[in-house]
Motif scaffolding. Sequence first.
Motif, PDB file in Angstrom:
ATOM      1  N   SER A  41       0.859  -1.188   0.000  1.00  0.00           N
ATOM      2  CA  SER A  41       0.000   0.000   0.000  1.00  0.00           C
ATOM      3  C   SER A  41       0.894   1.236   0.000  1.00  0.00           C
ATOM      4  N   ALA A  42       0.282   2.386  -0.152  1.00  0.00           N
ATOM      5  CA  ALA A  42       1.000   3.647   0.032  1.00  0.00           C
ATOM      6  C   ALA A  42       1.385   3.782   1.502  1.00  0.00           C
ATOM      7  N   THR A  47      -2.442   8.406   0.968  1.00  0.00           N
ATOM      8  CA  THR A  47      -3.612   8.495   0.085  1.00  0.00           C
ATOM      9  C   THR A  47      -4.546   9.610   0.565  1.00  0.00           C
ATOM     10  N   GLU A  78       1.266   4.542  -4.055  1.00  0.00           N
ATOM     11  CA  GLU A  78       1.780   3.173  -4.129  1.00  0.00           C
ATOM     12  C   GLU A  78       3.022   3.100  -5.016  1.00  0.00           C
ATOM     13  N   PHE A 140      -3.593  -1.340  -5.450  1.00  0.00           N
ATOM     14  CA  PHE A 140      -4.615  -0.291  -5.540  1.00  0.00           C
ATOM     15  C   PHE A 140      -4.879   0.225  -6.951  1.00  0.00           C
ATOM     16  N   ARG A 154     -10.904   2.552  -1.892  1.00  0.00           N
ATOM     17  CA  ARG A 154     -10.080   2.580  -0.683  1.00  0.00           C
ATOM     18  C   ARG A 154      -9.891   1.165  -0.135  1.00  0.00           C
ATOM     19  N   GLY A 155      -8.673   0.913   0.296  1.00  0.00           N
ATOM     20  CA  GLY A 155      -8.344  -0.429   0.771  1.00  0.00           C
ATOM     21  C   GLY A 155      -8.076  -1.417  -0.359  1.00  0.00           C
ATOM     22  N   GLY A 156      -7.974  -0.906  -1.575  1.00  0.00           N
ATOM     23  CA  GLY A 156      -7.917  -1.766  -2.756  1.00  0.00           C
ATOM     24  C   GLY A 156      -6.632  -2.568  -2.927  1.00  0.00           C
ATOM     25  N   SER A 157      -5.603  -2.252  -2.152  1.00  0.00           N
ATOM     26  CA  SER A 157      -4.370  -3.032  -2.290  1.00  0.00           C
ATOM     27  C   SER A 157      -4.575  -4.494  -1.904  1.00  0.00           C
ATOM     28  N   ASP A 158      -5.492  -4.743  -0.981  1.00  0.00           N
ATOM     29  CA  ASP A 158      -5.818  -6.130  -0.636  1.00  0.00           C
ATOM     30  C   ASP A 158      -6.258  -6.870  -1.901  1.00  0.00           C
TER      31      ASP A 158
END
Length: 428
Positions: A41-42, A47, A78, A140, A154-158
Amino acid sequence: MALIVHKYGGTSMGSTERIRNVAKRVAKWARAGHQMVVVPSAMSGETNRLLGLARELAPARPGDAYGRELDMLAATGEQASSALLAIALQTEGVESVSYAGWQVPIRTDSAYTKARIESIDDTRVRADLDAGRVVIVTGFQGIDDQGHITTLGRGGSDTSAVAVAAAMKAAECLIYTDVDGVYTTDPRVVPEARRLQTVSFEEMLEMASLGSKVLQIRSVEFAGKYRVPLRVLSSFTPWDIEIHEEARSGTLITFEEDEHMEQAIVSGIAFSRDEAKISVLGVPDKPGIAYQILGAVADANIEVDVIIQNISKDGKTDFSFTVNRGDYAKTIDLLKDKVLPALGAQQVEGDSKICKVSIVGIGMRSHVGIASQMFRCLAEEGINIQMISTSEIKTSVVIDEKYMELAVRALHKTFDLDQSGNGKVAQS
Ligand code: ASP
Ligand code: MG
């Protein structure tokens, strides 16, 4: 030797010192002979900082008007953390290379700020892995078919990490975060909350959709669809703990129901303050009404959650539903301006001080009386239930926001989640 994907959240990447720690941990896995893909993530707060700058320039609903530019902007967070991690790995003596989503490429649709991944071309990543490099892929983000950079919400790195793991058929996807796993409920509300050693994919999906913030819901959907073995664990353990110990820590998301047979009926309590209730009163009870009300709401891109329509009296009925609290005012205005006049309904009223509390467990499928046990517990605490919604593996109630913590604590106790004797729950 296996192909492993690690994902590190913003807190884990929060400073150069922490990035160095991540690099040491990844280096340990690489030196043990694993092929490593890392999705960061960043750095924490980045973000928000970037999107805050955009809001300073364009306070009026920037999300709608400037989606493309917001994605262009937010994706840099990121990109920076990924490059920093590659540098840190190289100073550890591990060959590594970082790629932005568009370089992989990770292809998405064009829904800026909430794009969905459509496909991932792993050729380039695989070539680097085969050449012995650790590959870092920005979380992300991706690229649409017009070449525009997109972000995944948001939270998209998962979701990036799980999607990469699925595309590459990784042996496991490890989600490193600032908590050490998935808990029976939020330990900030219930100090007795316990870490689950395993949780079924379906329970995780419910918990994510009901307000648990551990994983982005789309990442869980992805894991379910492609059966990606997924583990949530802490990045704050010492980086040099034994790999086999680390690989068994945290919470494993499982797909095998058998593993749960002996275990708790209710696995967790989820809650969300992020709700508001709206009622349209005096609606004529005839075909097409639900569609007239909720169709208008859906056309305005507002998500509806719990829905209740009462039995009619004298040909009139009341129709209630919940929306995200952020959409509350917009929904009320929409109903007053557009829907009420057309319906001949009398009144719209609402309450934005409500919350939703849910019990979740696949054991509920095979046990009767679980919902009534929940209602009894709330009754004993004097908590009024305003709405109820159920599925096979969850029961949710809408209650006054001021009773939320009381309800969560009482339910946690009622369903024995405080007890260390519970087979499913780790001895923390
Ligand atoms: N950096 C993005 C966010 O803060 C994505 C992520 O962290 O998963 O939402
Ligand atoms: Mg996150």
